[in-house]
Enzyme design. Sequence first.
Site, PDB file in Angstrom:
ATOM      1  N   GLY A  22      24.639 -32.931  -1.494  1.00 29.37           N
ATOM      2  CA  GLY A  22      24.735 -33.441  -0.131  1.00 29.37           C
ATOM      3  C   GLY A  22      23.622 -34.432   0.078  1.00 29.37           C
ATOM      4  O   GLY A  22      22.650 -34.443  -0.690  1.00 29.37           O
TER       5      GLY A  22
ATOM      6  N   LYS B  83      46.140 -35.851  -8.390  1.00 33.04           N
ATOM      7  CA  LYS B  83      47.122 -36.757  -8.996  1.00 33.04           C
ATOM      8  C   LYS B  83      47.512 -36.330 -10.421  1.00 33.04           C
ATOM      9  O   LYS B  83      48.695 -36.329 -10.765  1.00 33.04           O
ATOM     10  CB  LYS B  83      46.534 -38.174  -9.026  1.00 33.04           C
ATOM     11  CG  LYS B  83      47.554 -39.257  -9.300  1.00 33.04           C
ATOM     12  CD  LYS B  83      48.263 -39.614  -8.019  1.00 33.04           C
ATOM     13  CE  LYS B  83      49.271 -40.711  -8.190  1.00 33.04           C
ATOM     14  NZ  LYS B  83      49.817 -41.122  -6.893  1.00 33.04           N
TER      15      LYS B  83
ATOM     16  N   GLU C 237      29.271 -32.474 -12.884  1.00 29.37           N
ATOM     17  CA  GLU C 237      30.652 -32.933 -12.709  1.00 29.37           C
ATOM     18  C   GLU C 237      30.857 -34.405 -13.069  1.00 29.37           C
ATOM     19  O   GLU C 237      31.976 -34.842 -13.251  1.00 29.37           O
ATOM     20  CB  GLU C 237      31.107 -32.680 -11.255  1.00 29.37           C
ATOM     21  CG  GLU C 237      30.442 -33.555 -10.188  1.00 29.37           C
ATOM     22  CD  GLU C 237      29.072 -33.056  -9.722  1.00 29.37           C
ATOM     23  OE1 GLU C 237      28.458 -32.254 -10.449  1.00 29.37           O
ATOM     24  OE2 GLU C 237      28.603 -33.483  -8.652  1.00 29.37           O
TER      25      GLU C 237
ATOM     26  N   SER D 256      60.250 -43.268  -2.487  1.00 24.93           N
ATOM     27  CA  SER D 256      59.817 -44.654  -2.653  1.00 24.93           C
ATOM     28  C   SER D 256      59.906 -45.086  -4.108  1.00 24.93           C
ATOM     29  O   SER D 256      59.863 -46.264  -4.416  1.00 24.93           O
ATOM     30  CB  SER D 256      58.363 -44.787  -2.187  1.00 24.93           C
ATOM     31  OG  SER D 256      57.512 -44.131  -3.111  1.00 24.93           O
ATOM     32  N   GLY D 257      59.990 -44.100  -5.003  1.00 17.63           N
ATOM     33  CA  GLY D 257      59.970 -44.450  -6.433  1.00 17.63           C
ATOM     34  C   GLY D 257      58.587 -44.280  -7.025  1.00 17.63           C
ATOM     35  O   GLY D 257      58.399 -44.335  -8.222  1.00 17.63           O
ATOM     36  N   GLY D 258      57.585 -44.045  -6.177  1.00 17.01           N
ATOM     37  CA  GLY D 258      56.232 -43.779  -6.664  1.00 17.01           C
ATOM     38  C   GLY D 258      56.146 -42.358  -7.218  1.00 17.01           C
ATOM     39  O   GLY D 258      57.075 -41.560  -7.057  1.00 17.01           O
ATOM     40  N   VAL D 259      55.020 -42.049  -7.842  1.00 18.05           N
ATOM     41  CA  VAL D 259      54.870 -40.758  -8.514  1.00 18.05           C
ATOM     42  C   VAL D 259      54.976 -39.598  -7.510  1.00 18.05           C
ATOM     43  O   VAL D 259      55.722 -38.635  -7.724  1.00 18.05           O
ATOM     44  CB  VAL D 259      53.510 -40.679  -9.248  1.00 18.05           C
ATOM     45  CG1 VAL D 259      53.328 -39.314  -9.882  1.00 18.05           C
ATOM     46  CG2 VAL D 259      53.406 -41.772 -10.289  1.00 18.05           C
ATOM     47  N   ASP D 260      54.251 -39.692  -6.395  1.00 19.09           N
ATOM     48  CA  ASP D 260      54.177 -38.545  -5.487  1.00 19.09           C
ATOM     49  C   ASP D 260      55.530 -38.212  -4.851  1.00 19.09           C
ATOM     50  O   ASP D 260      55.956 -37.060  -4.859  1.00 19.09           O
ATOM     51  CB  ASP D 260      53.133 -38.793  -4.384  1.00 19.09           C
ATOM     52  CG  ASP D 260      51.760 -39.087  -4.975  1.00 19.09           C
ATOM     53  OD1 ASP D 260      51.534 -38.710  -6.141  1.00 19.09           O
ATOM     54  OD2 ASP D 260      50.933 -39.699  -4.277  1.00 19.09           O
ATOM     55  N   SER D 261      56.193 -39.226  -4.313  1.00 17.51           N
ATOM     56  CA  SER D 261      57.472 -38.896  -3.664  1.00 17.51           C
ATOM     57  C   SER D 261      58.507 -38.481  -4.700  1.00 17.51           C
ATOM     58  O   SER D 261      59.364 -37.641  -4.427  1.00 17.51           O
ATOM     59  CB  SER D 261      57.967 -40.048  -2.788  1.00 17.51           C
ATOM     60  OG  SER D 261      58.388 -41.142  -3.555  1.00 17.51           O
ATOM     61  N   SER D 262      58.420 -39.006  -5.912  1.00 16.29           N
ATOM     62  CA  SER D 262      59.389 -38.624  -6.945  1.00 16.29           C
ATOM     63  C   SER D 262      59.196 -37.171  -7.362  1.00 16.29           C
ATOM     64  O   SER D 262      60.166 -36.424  -7.535  1.00 16.29           O
ATOM     65  CB  SER D 262      59.256 -39.517  -8.184  1.00 16.29           C
ATOM     66  OG  SER D 262      59.539 -40.847  -7.845  1.00 16.29           O
TER      67      SER D 262
ATOM     68  N   CYS E  92      22.594 -29.701  -7.199  1.00 11.26           N
ATOM     69  CA  CYS E  92      21.723 -30.630  -6.483  1.00 11.26           C
ATOM     70  C   CYS E  92      21.326 -30.066  -5.115  1.00 11.26           C
ATOM     71  O   CYS E  92      20.603 -29.084  -5.050  1.00 11.26           O
ATOM     72  CB  CYS E  92      22.407 -31.992  -6.387  1.00 11.26           C
ATOM     73  SG  CYS E  92      21.258 -33.285  -5.977  1.00 11.26           S
ATOM     74  N   TYR E  93      21.811 -30.622  -4.017  1.00 13.61           N
ATOM     75  CA  TYR E  93      21.477 -30.059  -2.705  1.00 13.61           C
ATOM     76  C   TYR E  93      21.862 -28.578  -2.643  1.00 13.61           C
ATOM     77  O   TYR E  93      21.142 -27.750  -2.073  1.00 13.61           O
ATOM     78  CB  TYR E  93      22.192 -30.845  -1.605  1.00 13.61           C
ATOM     79  CG  TYR E  93      21.936 -30.320  -0.200  1.00 13.61           C
ATOM     80  CD1 TYR E  93      20.722 -30.558   0.431  1.00 13.61           C
ATOM     81  CD2 TYR E  93      22.895 -29.575   0.476  1.00 13.61           C
ATOM     82  CE1 TYR E  93      20.472 -30.072   1.702  1.00 13.61           C
ATOM     83  CE2 TYR E  93      22.659 -29.076   1.755  1.00 13.61           C
ATOM     84  CZ  TYR E  93      21.444 -29.335   2.365  1.00 13.61           C
ATOM     85  OH  TYR E  93      21.205 -28.849   3.620  1.00 13.61           O
TER      86      TYR E  93
ATOM     87  N   HIS F  43      23.962 -33.368 -11.774  1.00 11.86           N
ATOM     88  CA  HIS F  43      25.391 -33.299 -11.445  1.00 11.86           C
ATOM     89  C   HIS F  43      26.228 -33.081 -12.705  1.00 11.86           C
ATOM     90  O   HIS F  43      26.551 -34.045 -13.397  1.00 11.86           O
ATOM     91  CB  HIS F  43      25.825 -34.590 -10.749  1.00 11.86           C
ATOM     92  CG  HIS F  43      25.288 -34.707  -9.356  1.00 11.86           C
ATOM     93  ND1 HIS F  43      25.930 -34.153  -8.272  1.00 11.86           N
ATOM     94  CD2 HIS F  43      24.162 -35.274  -8.881  1.00 11.86           C
ATOM     95  CE1 HIS F  43      25.220 -34.379  -7.182  1.00 11.86           C
ATOM     96  NE2 HIS F  43      24.142 -35.055  -7.515  1.00 11.86           N
TER      97      HIS F  43
END
Length: 513
Positions: A55, A369, A174, A226-232, A82-83, A172
């Site tokens: 943070g 994603k 990560e 829409s043809g994008g990854v998420d909506s597909s 860290c924080y 960090h």
Amino acid sequence: MEHQNIVVLDFGGQYNQLIARRVRECGVYCEVKPYTTPVDEIRAMNPIGMIFTGGPNSVYDPAAPQADPELFQLGVPVLGICYGCQLLAHNLGGRVIAAAEDTAREYGKTETFFDTSCKLFKGLPETGVSWMSHGDYMEKVPEGFRLYAHSAACPNVAIADEERGFYGVQFHPEVNHTEHGSDMIRNFLYQVCGAKGDWTMGDYKKNAIRQIREKVGGGKVLLALSGGVDSSVAAALLAEAVGKQLTCVFVDHGLMRLNEGDEVEAAFAKWDIQFIRANAGERFLNQLAGVTEPEQKRKIIGEEFIRVFEAEAKKIGQVDYLVQGTIYPDVIESGLGSAAVIKSHHNVGGLPDYVDFKEIIEPLRMLFKDEVRQLGRELGLPEYLVSRQPFPGPGLAIRCLGEVTGDKLDLLRQADFIFRDEIAKAGLEHTMDQYFAVLTNMRSVGVQGDGRTYDYTVVLRSVTTSDFMTADWTRIPYDVLDRVSVRIVNEVPHVNRIAYDITSKPPATVEFE
Ligand code: XMP
């Protein structure tokens, strides 16, 4: 809870999402929660471990986010980063002070020495680079804690009370700059928290399908594809869960890449759903005629999209549920459920206002994603759809500079296809995050065969980026660029010049308009 859970408690660090992704990559489910989440709520989640994020504050700032002391009484292991590490020390009886200039204040890559008898560093090298960014210093570590890592400037880079399962690191783990950082997180999960690695997309698919069936019952579901990854992927999940009760409306605005509309349609042929493809290319072109200003183009396309969708939805009549492809980064960025700041993310802007429905379903709401892509594969969606690069809502209209016409779109589609084809043949697809062709409005003189030409210039654009907020132009090998250039000028009529965009973002943007 069907699987083990890690709570990532967010204290305002810039890497909270990254921590969560690293945990999930280790096969362990986690959720990011704001630090203000009541302890009872966290207890009810029955976590096997907690990670306190970094943070921007100093623990002594009056406005600094504080950890509820009861969190340390839950009997659940804690990793403070860290924080988060300083909070741990501060709460358990240690002392944190502002570091004196040039002593224990550390930023950037720092050589670090680890005691590998600590579970966190088990099996890892004894020295390595870690990514630091802290201005505070733990002057006194809490009782029961031991020091397990140090650097030249700082004697207590990592502290732990292994008996109680409390671990703190000043760096960090990560971020990629920390060598073996992911292994340290894995060690925390598996060596300390007793993780079993029960988070897989195969299980997620089964559970999600069951939950969707329970919720939807015999209701009707509508989804804007829409043809994008998420909506597909959302569409495939709903198709698998409720079949014919699902209607997908795929608005083909005619601004897609070569063959893309047919590919999207083909991908859904195997499910018995209502699939409506609204071929609205001509409508969009008519609306765009004579328009050259980029923002106006975007606005027209957005509005027209809603018009077409609305008209199709009206034909279906009353629906019960509308599906949205919201994913976890949208949820986290919206403020993690702190009601005051939450904003709904509409993949297709404003749709719910125009369609009559009872409730929204967001089946990807808890997925990153990479997980969405993995789920798509589990559902049997073809790879060309699942690993598709990002594509803007307004499509090729913002890559066809100036007025958009059918002829110009045809040229652009061919050039763009050749570029992607050559990148694939060179095996470079995964070395760049977005790459495409742009048809400029510029014409210049050339010579082809025996004749003079006066034709268009195509610009190739490729970027490498992790978040699309900033981006670097990709160093594509000259011989690959050469093949693309030769093919485009030979195969695409009315293009006689190819340029490669060597600007990063900022100052340029990824798209041209
Ligand atoms: P810029 O051009 O802003 O692009 O640097 C950053 C990323 O956003 C995508 N982009 C859009 N995506 N609707 C979208 O869904 C849009 O209107 C839009 N404009 C840009 C762009 O392709 C890149 O990935």
